[in-house]
Scaffold this active site. Sequence first.
Site: not given
Ligand code: RB5
Length: 146
Positions: A8-9, A67-72, A100, A134-135
Site C-alpha cells: 500500500d502507500h 505496508c506501514g507495519t507489515g501487519i495489515g 519452520h 516435525r514442522h
Molecule cells: C496505512 O496508514 C497503514 O494502516 C497500513 O500501511 C498498515 O500499516 C496497516 O497495517
Amino acid sequence: MKIAVASDHGGFQLKEAVKAGLAARGHEVLDLGTDSEASVDYAPFAVACAEAVVAGRDGILRGIVCCGTGIGVSIAANKVKGARCAVVTRDEYARLAAAHNHANLIALGGRFTAPEDALRYIEIWLETPWEGGRHDRRVAELDAML
Ligand code: RB5
C-alpha cells in the site's frame, strides 16, 4: 527466482527499494502495485500478491508484501488458502519463517524497516531451507485451513 511484490502507500517506498535490491541480485520481480504514495487500501494488493504466489503464476515462487507495519498486509495475505505469510522484523524471524513455517510470503513494515535490513531479511529467508520433519505436519495443518 521469480518474486512478486506488492504494497500500500505505507509500504510503497520500501517496496521500491526491495524491488531494486532484488533485481540487482538477479531476481525477476513482478510488481503488483501500488504505484505511488497516494493512499490506498492494503488488502487487495496483499491478496493479489498471495494469489500469484499460491497459483505459481508465471513461475512466481515467493511474495513480499509491504505496508506501514507489515501487519495489515500479512493478515490479508493469509486469507488466501495456501499462503503462509510471516511478518519479519529481525534476522532470526526471517530464518525461522523459512525453516519452520515454510513461509511463501513475508510482510515488511515500511515505516519501521530500513531498506538494507529488509534486503538482509529477504536474503536470509530465501537462502534458508525448509526443515520439514516435525514442522511438516504443522504446515500441512495450516494449508488445510480455510
Ligand atoms: C496505512 O496508514 C497503514 O494502516 C497500513 O500501511 C498498515 O500499516 C496497516 O497495517
